[in-house]
Design an enzyme around this catalytic site. Sequence first.
Site, PDB file in Angstrom:
ATOM      1  N   CYS A  55      33.854 -29.760 -31.831  1.00  0.00           N
ATOM      2  CA  CYS A  55      34.315 -29.833 -30.446  1.00  0.00           C
ATOM      3  C   CYS A  55      35.040 -28.544 -30.027  1.00  0.00           C
ATOM      4  O   CYS A  55      34.393 -27.528 -29.844  1.00  0.00           O
ATOM      5  CB  CYS A  55      35.162 -31.078 -30.247  1.00  0.00           C
ATOM      6  SG  CYS A  55      35.362 -31.545 -28.510  1.00  0.00           S
ATOM      7  N   GLY A  98      34.776 -30.950 -21.917  1.00  0.00           N
ATOM      8  CA  GLY A  98      34.547 -30.513 -20.553  1.00  0.00           C
ATOM      9  C   GLY A  98      34.080 -29.075 -20.467  1.00  0.00           C
ATOM     10  O   GLY A  98      33.822 -28.563 -19.379  1.00  0.00           O
ATOM     11  N   PHE A  99      33.996 -28.390 -21.633  1.00  0.00           N
ATOM     12  CA  PHE A  99      33.510 -27.023 -21.709  1.00  0.00           C
ATOM     13  C   PHE A  99      32.339 -26.971 -22.680  1.00  0.00           C
ATOM     14  O   PHE A  99      32.188 -27.856 -23.526  1.00  0.00           O
ATOM     15  CB  PHE A  99      34.622 -26.075 -22.181  1.00  0.00           C
ATOM     16  CG  PHE A  99      35.767 -25.953 -21.221  1.00  0.00           C
ATOM     17  CD1 PHE A  99      35.828 -24.919 -20.306  1.00  0.00           C
ATOM     18  CD2 PHE A  99      36.802 -26.889 -21.233  1.00  0.00           C
ATOM     19  CE1 PHE A  99      36.891 -24.815 -19.415  1.00  0.00           C
ATOM     20  CE2 PHE A  99      37.873 -26.793 -20.356  1.00  0.00           C
ATOM     21  CZ  PHE A  99      37.903 -25.742 -19.437  1.00  0.00           C
ATOM     22  N   HIS A 116      31.255 -35.411 -32.021  1.00  0.00           N
ATOM     23  CA  HIS A 116      32.243 -35.892 -32.991  1.00  0.00           C
ATOM     24  C   HIS A 116      31.574 -36.702 -34.104  1.00  0.00           C
ATOM     25  O   HIS A 116      31.365 -37.910 -33.967  1.00  0.00           O
ATOM     26  CB  HIS A 116      33.293 -36.764 -32.294  1.00  0.00           C
ATOM     27  CG  HIS A 116      34.216 -36.002 -31.409  1.00  0.00           C
ATOM     28  ND1 HIS A 116      35.513 -35.711 -31.760  1.00  0.00           N
ATOM     29  CD2 HIS A 116      34.027 -35.430 -30.200  1.00  0.00           C
ATOM     30  CE1 HIS A 116      36.097 -35.013 -30.795  1.00  0.00           C
ATOM     31  NE2 HIS A 116      35.195 -34.834 -29.832  1.00  0.00           N
ATOM     32  N   GLU A 130      32.878 -37.631 -36.759  1.00  0.00           N
ATOM     33  CA  GLU A 130      33.866 -38.545 -37.352  1.00  0.00           C
ATOM     34  C   GLU A 130      34.120 -39.756 -36.468  1.00  0.00           C
ATOM     35  O   GLU A 130      35.057 -40.519 -36.704  1.00  0.00           O
ATOM     36  CB  GLU A 130      35.189 -37.783 -37.567  1.00  0.00           C
ATOM     37  CG  GLU A 130      36.107 -37.669 -36.371  1.00  0.00           C
ATOM     38  CD  GLU A 130      35.590 -36.815 -35.235  1.00  0.00           C
ATOM     39  OE1 GLU A 130      36.194 -36.833 -34.158  1.00  0.00           O
ATOM     40  OE2 GLU A 130      34.569 -36.123 -35.418  1.00  0.00           O
TER      41      GLU A 130
END
Length: 395
Positions: A272, A316-317, A367, A369
């Site tokens: 992320c 958001g990026f 993600h 995880e």
Amino acid sequence: MTTSDIALLVLEDGTVFKGRAWGANGRTLGEIVFSTGMTGYQETLTDPSYHRQIVVMTAPHIGNTGVNDEDPESSRIWVAGFVVRDAARRASNWRSRRELEDELIAQGIVGIANVDTRAITRHIRERGAMRAGIFSGDALPVGAQYLGDEAVASLVRIVSESPAMSGQALAAEVSTDATYVVEPLGEFEGKEPIARVVALDLGIKSRTPYHLAARGVRVYVVPSSASFADIEALKPDGVFFSNGPGDPSTADREIGVLRAVLDAGIPYFGICFGHQLFGRALGYGTYKLDYGHRGINQPVKDVATGRVEITAHNHGFAVDAPVGQPSVAPFDSGRYGRVEVSHVGLNDGVVEGLRALDIPAFSVQYHPEAAAGPHDGELLFDRFISLMTHAKETH
């Protein structure tokens, strides 16, 4: 509904949604985003990546499983505000310890219920994520319950004067203050670790070191302020950069630390925010998505295998790297060699993974995880361990 029960959700473009005060009363400001997960609201609330964001849940019924002490991803709720359609009247689950609203009140999280979350979501998809505020109780000006022009204008002004997410450096606000160690778990408990990993906490979720520890790794979780010398002193076999909030274009210091890791030839894995910083360290750009990806049902394609994984997102990026053939990383005239986009989001073609071909490093935007799931990406932790094992065997 009495005046004391009223809450207003105010967007910076002047749109107002009237609902019922839920959670703590007062005022909260942040970037409004939506999450498409139908379950796992407790993990969403406690994910540090949601710091300074007001989260709209697209699933209509929230709170029915209450709150327990096993599922939080951190020690507190991080969302700036919480927006739901139908708040459960009472929890009904054998693992529940507290009602969700009681937990929101206890932690001072301002929320709103009884609003059309579908309409809010459609609005954000059309207009983009924007600044917003939830106002209730004493934070409502006189006449706000009638949506009077002056009252609404004053609330919109408050929202418009709040900080935008672009340009925000937030990792230090959510990071640990001191290094802590997560020892190997399960069948590896009490044994010598198979590898030592230093995890830079940019907003790490508790599930991440757990996954590594369950595979026999000793994890040193260090503050976001850690220098390369701090990391090197722990003699890591690998370095991990976590998820976290904020704009990756502000993280010059962390990117400098990451380049030192890559220069030293230490295997690297980023998730992320750690993926976005990897992209920038390689010389690629990042950009703000219109409304981002958030939820646990996002389809991602593994380019090498063609396998489609259902994954959890909260970003958001995104990284601006060429999809298709490998490219030479732009930084310092190709200092880090060739890089390929390893994963692509199927909804909009966003880069969801990078793999360096000439140095031991890779990252993913999603993600692996994820809790409460899905678990399609968990094999990436095994890939990281293989990378570290290979590096040790060849040195």
